[in-house]
Design a protein around this motif. Structure first.
Motif, PDB file in Angstrom:
ATOM      1  N   GLY A   1      10.096   8.443 -26.992  1.00 37.69           N
ATOM      2  CA  GLY A   1      10.558   8.991 -25.734  1.00 37.69           C
ATOM      3  C   GLY A   1      10.522   7.920 -24.661  1.00 37.69           C
ATOM      4  N   LEU A   2      11.473   7.967 -23.753  1.00 35.79           N
ATOM      5  CA  LEU A   2      11.492   7.083 -22.581  1.00 35.79           C
ATOM      6  C   LEU A   2      11.384   7.967 -21.358  1.00 35.79           C
ATOM      7  CD1 LEU A   2      11.909   4.331 -21.176  1.00 35.79           C
ATOM      8  CD2 LEU A   2      14.381   4.745 -21.327  1.00 35.79           C
ATOM      9  N   LEU A   3      10.329   7.747 -20.569  1.00 33.86           N
ATOM     10  CA  LEU A   3      10.137   8.569 -19.373  1.00 33.86           C
ATOM     11  C   LEU A   3      11.290   8.303 -18.408  1.00 33.86           C
ATOM     12  CD1 LEU A   3       8.028  10.571 -18.258  1.00 33.86           C
ATOM     13  CD2 LEU A   3       7.142   8.699 -16.904  1.00 33.86           C
ATOM     14  N   ASN A   4      12.168   9.257 -18.281  1.00 35.95           N
ATOM     15  CA  ASN A   4      13.346   9.110 -17.430  1.00 35.95           C
ATOM     16  C   ASN A   4      12.948   9.245 -15.976  1.00 35.95           C
ATOM     17  OD1 ASN A   4      15.882   8.440 -18.100  1.00 35.95           O
ATOM     18  ND2 ASN A   4      16.488  10.466 -18.811  1.00 35.95           N
ATOM     19  N   SER A   5      13.247   8.270 -15.163  1.00 36.69           N
ATOM     20  CA  SER A   5      12.867   8.326 -13.754  1.00 36.69           C
ATOM     21  C   SER A   5      13.978   7.753 -12.897  1.00 36.69           C
ATOM     22  CB  SER A   5      11.580   7.530 -13.512  1.00 36.69           C
ATOM     23  OG  SER A   5      11.324   7.415 -12.121  1.00 36.69           O
ATOM     24  N   GLY A   6      14.404   8.534 -11.904  1.00 31.67           N
ATOM     25  CA  GLY A   6      15.401   8.037 -10.964  1.00 31.67           C
ATOM     26  C   GLY A   6      14.882   6.896 -10.117  1.00 31.67           C
TER      27      GLY A   6
ATOM     28  N   LEU B   1      21.000  -6.612 -18.506  1.00 35.31           N
ATOM     29  CA  LEU B   1      20.620  -5.533 -17.594  1.00 35.31           C
ATOM     30  C   LEU B   1      19.393  -5.879 -16.746  1.00 35.31           C
ATOM     31  CD1 LEU B   1      21.114  -2.529 -20.035  1.00 35.31           C
ATOM     32  CD2 LEU B   1      22.607  -3.223 -18.157  1.00 35.31           C
ATOM     33  N   LEU B   2      18.787  -7.027 -16.992  1.00 30.96           N
ATOM     34  CA  LEU B   2      17.588  -7.395 -16.228  1.00 30.96           C
ATOM     35  C   LEU B   2      17.902  -7.866 -14.823  1.00 30.96           C
ATOM     36  CD1 LEU B   2      15.330  -9.259 -18.817  1.00 30.96           C
ATOM     37  CD2 LEU B   2      14.943  -7.034 -17.768  1.00 30.96           C
TER      38      LEU B   2
ATOM     39  N   VAL C   1       5.751   7.336 -26.136  1.00 25.26           N
ATOM     40  CA  VAL C   1       6.539   7.441 -24.902  1.00 25.26           C
ATOM     41  C   VAL C   1       6.354   6.154 -24.107  1.00 25.26           C
ATOM     42  CG1 VAL C   1       6.966   8.725 -22.772  1.00 25.26           C
ATOM     43  CG2 VAL C   1       6.194   9.949 -24.818  1.00 25.26           C
ATOM     44  N   LEU C   2       7.470   5.534 -23.704  1.00 21.62           N
ATOM     45  CA  LEU C   2       7.410   4.382 -22.807  1.00 21.62           C
ATOM     46  C   LEU C   2       7.396   4.891 -21.369  1.00 21.62           C
ATOM     47  CD1 LEU C   2       9.901   1.811 -24.387  1.00 21.62           C
ATOM     48  CD2 LEU C   2       7.570   2.425 -25.068  1.00 21.62           C
ATOM     49  N   VAL C   3       6.417   4.430 -20.596  1.00 24.97           N
ATOM     50  CA  VAL C   3       6.200   4.929 -19.241  1.00 24.97           C
ATOM     51  C   VAL C   3       6.308   3.766 -18.246  1.00 24.97           C
ATOM     52  CG1 VAL C   3       4.610   6.123 -17.699  1.00 24.97           C
ATOM     53  CG2 VAL C   3       4.630   6.686 -20.138  1.00 24.97           C
ATOM     54  N   PRO C   4       7.251   3.814 -17.284  1.00 21.14           N
ATOM     55  CA  PRO C   4       7.356   2.744 -16.288  1.00 21.14           C
ATOM     56  C   PRO C   4       6.054   2.612 -15.490  1.00 21.14           C
ATOM     57  CG  PRO C   4       9.274   4.181 -16.194  1.00 21.14           C
ATOM     58  CD  PRO C   4       8.275   4.845 -17.088  1.00 21.14           C
ATOM     59  N   GLN C   5       5.643   1.381 -15.247  1.00 22.31           N
ATOM     60  CA  GLN C   5       4.459   1.114 -14.438  1.00 22.31           C
ATOM     61  C   GLN C   5       4.853   1.015 -12.971  1.00 22.31           C
ATOM     62  OE1 GLN C   5       3.304  -2.475 -16.801  1.00 22.31           O
ATOM     63  NE2 GLN C   5       1.253  -1.641 -16.587  1.00 22.31           N
ATOM     64  N   TRP C   6       4.190   1.802 -12.125  1.00 19.42           N
ATOM     65  CA  TRP C   6       4.430   1.705 -10.687  1.00 19.42           C
ATOM     66  C   TRP C   6       3.364   0.814 -10.072  1.00 19.42           C
ATOM     67  CZ3 TRP C   6       9.000   3.186 -10.672  1.00 19.42           C
ATOM     68  CH2 TRP C   6       9.438   4.356 -11.288  1.00 19.42           C
ATOM     69  N   PRO C   7       3.718  -0.006  -9.091  1.00 21.30           N
ATOM     70  CA  PRO C   7       2.720  -0.868  -8.455  1.00 21.30           C
ATOM     71  C   PRO C   7       1.682  -0.042  -7.714  1.00 21.30           C
ATOM     72  CG  PRO C   7       4.791  -0.945  -7.241  1.00 21.30           C
ATOM     73  CD  PRO C   7       5.066  -0.187  -8.495  1.00 21.30           C
ATOM     74  N   ALA C   8       0.429  -0.418  -7.860  1.00 22.69           N
ATOM     75  CA  ALA C   8      -0.677   0.353  -7.287  1.00 22.69           C
ATOM     76  C   ALA C   8      -1.068  -0.180  -5.916  1.00 22.69           C
ATOM     77  CB  ALA C   8      -1.881   0.299  -8.219  1.00 22.69           C
ATOM     78  N   VAL C   9      -1.721   0.680  -5.135  1.00 17.70           N
ATOM     79  CA  VAL C   9      -2.372   0.276  -3.890  1.00 17.70           C
ATOM     80  C   VAL C   9      -3.881   0.261  -4.151  1.00 17.70           C
ATOM     81  CG1 VAL C   9      -0.528   1.218  -2.452  1.00 17.70           C
ATOM     82  CG2 VAL C   9      -2.499   2.653  -3.027  1.00 17.70           C
ATOM     83  N   SER C  10      -4.642  -0.166  -3.172  1.00 19.31           N
ATOM     84  CA  SER C  10      -6.096  -0.239  -3.349  1.00 19.31           C
ATOM     85  C   SER C  10      -6.683   1.143  -3.650  1.00 19.31           C
ATOM     86  CB  SER C  10      -6.744  -0.794  -2.071  1.00 19.31           C
ATOM     87  OG  SER C  10      -6.276  -2.093  -1.794  1.00 19.31           O
ATOM     88  N   GLY C  11      -7.526   1.216  -4.675  1.00 21.17           N
ATOM     89  CA  GLY C  11      -8.169   2.472  -5.028  1.00 21.17           C
ATOM     90  C   GLY C  11      -7.273   3.476  -5.703  1.00 21.17           C
TER      91      GLY C  11
ATOM     92  N   GLY D   1      15.194   1.257 -15.833  1.00 21.83           N
ATOM     93  CA  GLY D   1      15.401   2.343 -16.778  1.00 21.83           C
ATOM     94  C   GLY D   1      16.543   2.060 -17.740  1.00 21.83           C
ATOM     95  N   ALA D   2      17.656   1.518 -17.225  1.00 16.56           N
ATOM     96  CA  ALA D   2      18.809   1.218 -18.077  1.00 16.56           C
ATOM     97  C   ALA D   2      18.468   0.129 -19.090  1.00 16.56           C
ATOM     98  CB  ALA D   2      20.003   0.795 -17.219  1.00 16.56           C
ATOM     99  N   TYR D   3      17.641  -0.836 -18.675  1.00 15.44           N
ATOM    100  CA  TYR D   3      17.251  -1.903 -19.600  1.00 15.44           C
ATOM    101  C   TYR D   3      16.456  -1.335 -20.770  1.00 15.44           C
ATOM    102  CZ  TYR D   3      14.613  -5.740 -21.605  1.00 15.44           C
ATOM    103  OH  TYR D   3      14.047  -6.620 -22.498  1.00 15.44           O
ATOM    104  N   TRP D   4      15.440  -0.538 -20.473  1.00 17.51           N
ATOM    105  CA  TRP D   4      14.603  -0.015 -21.549  1.00 17.51           C
ATOM    106  C   TRP D   4      15.381   0.933 -22.449  1.00 17.51           C
ATOM    107  CZ3 TRP D   4      10.569  -2.541 -22.875  1.00 17.51           C
ATOM    108  CH2 TRP D   4       9.851  -3.282 -21.924  1.00 17.51           C
TER     109      TRP D   4
END
Length: 292
Positions: free
Chosen positions: A4-9, A138-139, A69-79, A14-17
């Motif tokens: 599965g690929l976690l579909n996210s707008g 696509l990169l 499932v491949l899950v896109p990594q979102w950049p984190a903030v502190s904590g 997303g198109a690359y993966w």
């Protein structure tokens, strides 16, 4: 193996993966429900978490019986525990999930991670090399351009917040419609070219020591606050997201234009604070024009 690929707008890559998995010739299982349904399902399972987490969980559950499932990594903030270790933390909260593999949504490590993922899924180095070559185009398609900062007869405001919130229609469409209804021209931080955003973030003291998500949020806020067309900044954060609230509060404190911190819940359409903020920035523009 079913993947599965976690579909996210909100995903930049997303198109690359999707293309990479297709070239690997693995069976990719699509989600079978709408984003609104996924948000509702995730909310029932994790009612006290942010809508960003709820939406991701609902999408994962909608994939049904998959192995990975491949899950896109979102950049984190502190904590920010969720974005720092989403694929580790979620299985501790919800049992019976498939294996979750985090994949980068930007950066120089994409192909290195893709190679590891491809070998893990197929154990075929030749097939992985071919998939990398065919998906590579696509990169570099998401460099982007600066959005228009002016619209006739409207006051411009910046909207700063996590891409995982503002890039998802099911989460942010109510806010977008509310701003349109108030006659404001909104420019959204995630729409800015990432390279310019990160370059601007370098101006922040000790920027290199801050998490990537905080640098990105500061960069977009600073870049737009420096534009004369932008009369105020709205800092949008997912409901129940204390780490993002703290980060946006710190960033807002560095700016010298009107700011508003705004909680956004999934499916929310009513934002009563916006009318007063509209009046504040509109009166500021009128006063400046009168002085001129």
């Amino acid at each position: 193996m079913k993947v599965g690929l976690l579909n996210s707008g909100a995903a930049r890559l997303g198109a690359y993966w999707a293309a990479f998995l297709r070239e690997l010739e693995v069976e990719v299982v699509p989600g079978a429900i709408t984003d609104a349904e996924a948000l509702e399902i995730g909310g029932q399972s994790l009612p006290g978490e942010s809508p960003v987490v709820q939406l991701a969980l609902g999408r994962i559950l909608a994939l049904g019986r998959v192995d990975v499932v491949l899950v896109p990594q979102w950049p984190a903030v502190s904590g920010d525990a969720w974005n720092e270790a989403f694929t580790d933390l979620l299985p501790r909260r919800i049992s019976g999930l498939p294996t979750l593999i985090p994949v980068p949504d930007t950066g120089e490590q994409v192909e290195a991670v893709a190679t590891e993922v491809g070998l893990r899924l197929t154990r075929n180095a030749g097939l992985v090399r071919r998939a990398l070559e065919r998906a590579r185009i696509l990169l570099n398609r998401n460099k982007g351009e600066m959005p228009a900062l002016n619209r006739a007869s409207q006051v411009t405001v910046a909207v700063i917040g996590p891409r995982a919130l503002l890039g998802e229609d099911v989460l942010s469409s109510g806010l977008r419609q509310a701003l349109e209804g108030l006659g404001l021209h909104a420019v959204y931080g995630p729409d800015l070219p990432l390279a310019e955003t990160l370059q601007r973030a370098e101006r922040l003291e000790n920027a290199a020591k801050l998490p990537a998500g905080e640098r990105e949020l500061f960069g977009s806020a600073s870049l737009l606050a420096g534009k004369s067309a932008v009369k105020g900044l709205i800092f949008a954060l997912p409901l129940h997201d204390g780490a993002t609230r703290a980060a946006l509060t710190r960033i807002a404190g560095r700016l010298h234009k009107p700011t508003l911190l705004l909680n956004v819940a999934g499916g929310q359409t009513d934002f009563p604070e916006l009318a007063a903020f509209r009046d504040q920035v509109t009166l500021g523009v009128a006063a400046a024009e009168g002085d001129a």
